[in-house]
Design an enzyme around this catalytic site. Structure first.
Site, mmCIF file in Angstrom:
data_model
loop_
_atom_site.group_PDB
_atom_site.id
_atom_site.type_symbol
_atom_site.label_atom_id
_atom_site.label_comp_id
_atom_site.label_asym_id
_atom_site.label_seq_id
_atom_site.Cartn_x
_atom_site.Cartn_y
_atom_site.Cartn_z
ATOM 1 N N GLY A 13 7.033 35.994 17.534
ATOM 2 C CA GLY A 13 7.097 37.184 16.696
ATOM 3 C C GLY A 13 8.390 37.940 16.941
ATOM 4 O O GLY A 13 9.396 37.366 17.333
ATOM 5 N N CYS A 14 8.350 39.221 16.738
ATOM 6 C CA CYS A 14 9.525 40.075 16.890
ATOM 7 C C CYS A 14 10.101 39.951 18.297
ATOM 8 O O CYS A 14 9.386 40.161 19.278
ATOM 9 C CB CYS A 14 9.150 41.531 16.601
ATOM 10 S SG CYS A 14 10.476 42.699 16.943
#
Length: 184
Positions: free
Chosen positions: A14-15
């Site tokens: 993810g981020c």
């Protein structure tokens, strides 16, 4: 790497702001650098990766001392920090750039990654089938400087307050209890 005792691992969950900030708190981690891997464009920019058209994932490349923290412990943290059952997304971050991926250097590391993935999936930590990709490592491009240590520099930024901060607190509570964090 100037010291032969250090090893590297690269993965996306993810981020990269969330992942990088947590890994930089672990004992035995020399550095966690946000960047991009797995795409077809040389030296991509954040704006290009965000389109989803370059094929890159937001990743973190971790340099660590295996005498202090093991590959298996790093994998445990990796699977703790993101939901490996979500295909091409983490929460509201949607797109192939947010995919769950482990980049391995050789067949021995691939086998260790497969073992860690199976163990995490069998643990029931995340209900459902894992969609984490195992991909041969080819190239890592560090993200722009403003992405490095982003949370530490911008803790009141809305995304950091709503997403990164709570994830860090959950991480600190769990791994602090296991005494895996550096003293603050």
């Amino acid at each position: 790497m100037e010291n032969n005792k250090f090893e590297q691992i690269t993965f996306g969950g993810g981020c990269f702001w969330c992942v990088e900030s947590c890994f930089n708190m672990l004992k035995g981690v020399k550095s966690a650098v946000s960047g991009y891997s797995g795409g077809h464009k040389e030296n991509p920019t954040y704006e290009e990766v965000c389109t989803g058209e370059t094929g890159h994932a937001e990743v973190v490349q971790i340099t660590y001392d295996p005498a202090v923290i093991s590959y298996e412990q790093l994998m445990d943290v990796f699977f703790f920090l993101h939901d490996p059952t979500q295909l091409n997304r983490q929460g509201n971050d949607i797109g192939t750039q947010y995919r769950s991926v482990i980049y391995y250097k050789d067949e021995a590391e691939k086998a260790k990654a497969e073992e860690a993935l199976k163990a995490s999936e069998a643990s029931g930590r995340w209900p459902g089938t894992y969609v984490t990709e195992l991909t041969k490592f080819e190239k890592f491009w560090p993200a722009e400087q403003y992405h490095q240590g982003y949370y530490n520099e911008n803790p009141t930024q809305p995304y950091c307050s709503a997403v990164v901060g709570p994830k860090i607190q959950k991480f600190k509570k769990h791994y602090g209890a296991l005494e895996m964090l550096n003293a603050e």
